[in-house]
Write a protein that holds these residues in place. Sequence first.
Motif, short mmCIF file in Angstrom:
data_model
loop_
_atom_site.label_atom_id
_atom_site.label_comp_id
_atom_site.label_asym_id
_atom_site.label_seq_id
_atom_site.Cartn_x
_atom_site.Cartn_y
_atom_site.Cartn_z
N PHE A 102 4.21 -4.09 13.18
CA PHE A 102 4.27 -3.65 14.57
C PHE A 102 2.89 -3.12 14.96
O PHE A 102 2.00 -3.89 15.28
N THR A 103 2.66 -1.83 14.86
CA THR A 103 1.39 -1.25 15.30
C THR A 103 0.26 -1.45 14.31
O THR A 103 -0.90 -1.39 14.67
N GLY A 104 0.60 -1.63 13.03
CA GLY A 104 -0.41 -1.76 11.97
C GLY A 104 -0.61 -0.47 11.20
O GLY A 104 -1.31 -0.45 10.19
N ARG A 105 0.01 0.61 11.63
CA ARG A 105 -0.19 1.91 10.97
C ARG A 105 0.40 1.97 9.57
O ARG A 105 -0.16 2.59 8.67
N THR A 106 1.53 1.32 9.35
CA THR A 106 2.11 1.27 8.01
C THR A 106 1.17 0.55 7.06
O THR A 106 0.96 0.98 5.91
N ILE A 107 0.56 -0.52 7.51
CA ILE A 107 -0.35 -1.29 6.66
C ILE A 107 -1.61 -0.48 6.37
O ILE A 107 -2.12 -0.52 5.24
N ARG A 108 -2.11 0.25 7.34
CA ARG A 108 -3.27 1.12 7.10
C ARG A 108 -2.95 2.12 6.00
O ARG A 108 -3.72 2.32 5.07
N ALA A 109 -1.77 2.72 6.07
CA ALA A 109 -1.35 3.67 5.05
C ALA A 109 -1.21 2.98 3.69
O ALA A 109 -1.62 3.53 2.66
N ALA A 110 -0.67 1.76 3.68
CA ALA A 110 -0.50 1.03 2.43
C ALA A 110 -1.85 0.69 1.80
O ALA A 110 -2.01 0.75 0.58
N LEU A 111 -2.82 0.33 2.62
CA LEU A 111 -4.16 0.04 2.10
C LEU A 111 -4.76 1.29 1.45
O LEU A 111 -5.33 1.21 0.35
N ASP A 112 -4.61 2.43 2.11
CA ASP A 112 -5.10 3.68 1.53
C ASP A 112 -4.43 3.96 0.19
O ASP A 112 -5.09 4.32 -0.80
N ALA A 113 -3.11 3.82 0.14
CA ALA A 113 -2.37 4.08 -1.09
C ALA A 113 -2.77 3.11 -2.19
O ALA A 113 -2.99 3.51 -3.34
N LEU A 114 -2.88 1.84 -1.86
CA LEU A 114 -3.22 0.82 -2.85
C LEU A 114 -4.61 1.04 -3.43
O LEU A 114 -4.83 0.90 -4.64
N LEU A 115 -5.56 1.40 -2.58
CA LEU A 115 -6.92 1.60 -3.05
C LEU A 115 -7.06 2.81 -3.97
O LEU A 115 -8.04 2.91 -4.71
N ASP A 116 -6.09 3.70 -3.97
CA ASP A 116 -6.08 4.79 -4.95
C ASP A 116 -5.83 4.28 -6.37
O ASP A 116 -6.10 4.96 -7.34
N TYR A 117 -5.31 3.05 -6.49
CA TYR A 117 -5.05 2.44 -7.80
C TYR A 117 -6.24 1.66 -8.33
O TYR A 117 -6.24 1.27 -9.49
N GLY A 118 -7.20 1.36 -7.48
CA GLY A 118 -8.35 0.59 -7.93
C GLY A 118 -8.92 -0.25 -6.80
O GLY A 118 -8.55 -0.08 -5.64
N ARG A 119 -9.80 -1.16 -7.18
CA ARG A 119 -10.48 -2.00 -6.20
C ARG A 119 -10.11 -3.46 -6.42
O ARG A 119 -10.69 -4.14 -7.28
N PRO A 120 -9.17 -3.96 -5.63
CA PRO A 120 -8.78 -5.37 -5.77
C PRO A 120 -9.91 -6.31 -5.34
O PRO A 120 -10.76 -5.94 -4.53
N ALA A 121 -9.88 -7.53 -5.87
CA ALA A 121 -10.84 -8.54 -5.43
C ALA A 121 -10.52 -8.98 -4.01
O ALA A 121 -11.43 -9.28 -3.23
N LYS A 122 -9.24 -9.00 -3.67
CA LYS A 122 -8.81 -9.46 -2.35
C LYS A 122 -7.44 -8.87 -2.04
O LYS A 122 -6.59 -8.76 -2.93
N ILE A 123 -7.25 -8.50 -0.78
CA ILE A 123 -5.93 -8.05 -0.31
C ILE A 123 -5.57 -8.89 0.91
O ILE A 123 -6.36 -9.01 1.85
N GLU A 124 -4.38 -9.48 0.86
CA GLU A 124 -3.85 -10.22 2.01
C GLU A 124 -2.54 -9.56 2.42
O GLU A 124 -1.98 -8.75 1.68
N LEU A 125 -2.05 -9.93 3.60
CA LEU A 125 -0.84 -9.33 4.13
C LEU A 125 0.19 -10.40 4.46
O LEU A 125 -0.12 -11.37 5.15
N ALA A 126 1.40 -10.20 3.96
CA ALA A 126 2.54 -11.07 4.27
C ALA A 126 3.63 -10.21 4.89
O ALA A 126 3.96 -9.14 4.36
N VAL A 127 4.17 -10.67 6.02
CA VAL A 127 5.25 -9.93 6.68
C VAL A 127 6.39 -10.88 7.01
O VAL A 127 6.16 -12.02 7.39
#
Length: 176
Positions: A102-127
Amino acid sequence: MERTLTQEEINTGVETLAAAIREKTGDRKIALVGIRSRGDEVAERVLNLLSQDDRELDFGILDISLYRDDYEHLRENPLLQESDIGFPVDDAHIILVDDVLFTGRTIRAALDALLDYGRPAKIELAVLIDRGHRELPIAPDYVGITLETNRLDHVLVSLEGTDGNDQVRIVRKESP
């Protein structure tokens, strides 16, 4: 006014996601990371379809409750659940999966959370569902179903594993 998507339409959306991911990623190793709650169930369904191929797949679940920017507007005691990322995130090709964009705010939060685990080579989004009306510059790489909605409409997703049935209700709200 209300519209409903059926279990068959939801299944078709999941199949569309899996086919698009298969086509774009080939046989390369990927990791599907579902966002709690319901994104994890969509990710698991996509994983089940992709696991029929001869390829390496990782799977994880991400809880973003503490990363949301609307935390103070949620109910008094939001349910905090564990994330489960049991693979190295560094240098991984990750596909974040959610039920509705919808607004993209959930995905922004998910990116922040995911990056606390490390640095992926690539992140894509599927909805599973893209309903438009972004507030942030976030766009999906893979979409199962595109819905035309008004900004004030509610898109209510129910999935078998979480809610006991598969159904998407679009409740129309008129602009003031």
